[in-house]
Design an enzyme around this catalytic site. Structure first.
Site, short mmCIF file in Angstrom:
data_model
loop_
_atom_site.label_atom_id
_atom_site.label_comp_id
_atom_site.label_asym_id
_atom_site.label_seq_id
_atom_site.Cartn_x
_atom_site.Cartn_y
_atom_site.Cartn_z
NE ARG A 261 -7.49 3.14 3.60
CZ ARG A 261 -7.73 2.40 4.66
NH1 ARG A 261 -8.91 1.87 4.87
NH2 ARG A 261 -6.78 2.16 5.55
NE ARG A 262 -6.58 2.44 8.61
CZ ARG A 262 -5.28 2.24 8.77
NH1 ARG A 262 -4.52 3.18 9.29
NH2 ARG A 262 -4.75 1.08 8.42
NE ARG B 157 0.43 5.55 13.15
CZ ARG B 157 -0.08 5.89 11.97
NH1 ARG B 157 -1.32 5.61 11.69
NH2 ARG B 157 0.67 6.50 11.08
CB CYS C 189 -11.28 11.54 -7.83
SG CYS C 189 -11.66 11.09 -6.17
NE ARG D 194 4.23 10.54 10.10
CZ ARG D 194 5.32 10.57 9.36
NH1 ARG D 194 5.78 11.71 8.91
NH2 ARG D 194 5.98 9.48 9.05
CE LYS E 105 -1.00 0.48 4.94
NZ LYS E 105 -2.04 0.53 5.97
CG ASP E 106 3.94 2.09 2.61
OD1 ASP E 106 2.87 2.63 2.96
OD2 ASP E 106 4.73 1.53 3.40
#
Length: 319
Positions: A129-130, A157, A244, A151, A81-82
């Site tokens: 997104r989350r 976290r 987008c 972050r 995903k990176d």
């Protein structure tokens, strides 16, 4: 092949070291050669800015890719995903191994699930997104939450919850699994609630495109179904990114009839970070057998999403 050690470039984070260590063992088994980890510091690791501000996905990848191109390492492991969606000509995505759990998870105080969070709960995540999907879900269930941009690594976290600064944080299940901390999860968020990032839970093993022997050896770790799924997800992302700038969630899964895999379903979502507007669609088709078929599946769904108003969410990226 000679016994010379293969050099595996990895980020220094605990998570990167854990997943690279797992890949190193697998590569050593298929090649019969020792693998040594070479730690590389990336801009994403040293910068304290929010990811969206320092260029999003590429920040953890660039330094590893530069080391590959310079020949300082033989191959590199990334969280898929990176990876930016465009693949450099001189590098081969040699393997996408079997995927980990794709879900996002909640780590909340007092063992709370998402539905049990108190009104006004502060929920930390670094991901627009989350935020979009959590806010939309809360809204549709009559909950009020406040998403807080954070972050840092997993320790940092989870620390926000432990020290009472936040009620909960949202992380990827795969990362917690890989470092052996999945027991800290208080709620697994179904993909029906929060679609993961494109490629979430999957790793990418990359090497120089002109090293045919290594490309072939690493290719033994490739899982064709995982590759087809993430290719479709990333194709959707690439097509939406062109039209987008809203945060994108995507997930391709296989629909089986008994033991036989019949079809692949691709789901996509884009939304405003406050969750007030979501465009969510899915498409189902035969399991892609080629790279081009997987790419087409993603592009087609992206076109439908843009037609349904995804393009109107331009400029909503949270910084």
């Amino acid at each position: 092949m000679s016994e010379q050690a293969l050099r595996l470039g990895t980020r220094r984070s605990k998570l990167a070291m854990a997943q690279s260590g797992q890949v190193a063992e697998a590569v050593s088994q298929v090649t019969g050669r020792p693998v040594e980890l070479v730690e590389i510091t990336t801009y994403g690791d040293v910068s304290r800015e929010h990811l969206a501000q320092i260029g999003g996905t590429g920040v953890f990848v660039t330094a590893l890719r530069e080391a590959l191109v310079r020949g300082e390492v033989d191959f590199a492991v990334h969280s898929l995903k990176d990876l930016p969606t465009a693949q450099p000509e001189d590098l081969a995505l040699a393997a996408v191994p079997v995927r980990e759990d794709v879900r996002d998870v909640l780590v909340a105080r007092d063992g709370l699930t998402f539905a049990e969070l108190p009104d006004g709960a502060r929920v930390g995540t670094g991901s627009p997104r989350r935020m979009a999907q959590l806010n939309a879900y809360a809204r549709s269930h009559g909950l009020t939450i406040e998403t807080v941009a954070i972050r840092g690594n997993i320790d940092t976290r989870v620390g926000f919850v432990r020290d009472g600064e936040l009620d909960a944080v949202v992380l990827a299940a795969a990362g917690l699994n890989r470092i052996g901390r999945i027991d800290e999860v208080t709620d697994f968020l179904s993909v029906d609630t929060v679609l993961p990032a494109p490629g979430q839970g999957a790793l990418a093993i990359e090497c120089a495109a002109n090293n045919a022997d290594l490309v072939a050896a690493l290719g033994e770790l490739d899982d064709p179904l995982t590759r087809a799924a993430v290719t479709a997800e990333r194709s959707l992302l690439a097509a939406l990114e062109a039209g987008c700038s809203a945060p994108v969630g995507a997930f391709a899964d296989l629909l089986a009839d008994g033991q036989t895999v019949k079809e692949m379903r691709l789901r996509g979502v884009v939304g405003t970070t406050d969750g007030s507007t979501l465009v969510q669609l899915s498409t189902t088709g035969p399991v892609p057998e080629t790279h081009d078929q997987a790419m087409a599946l993603g592009r087609e769904l992206a076109a439908e999403m843009l037609a349904k108003g995804a393009a109107g969410l331009m400029g909503e990226r949270a910084l």
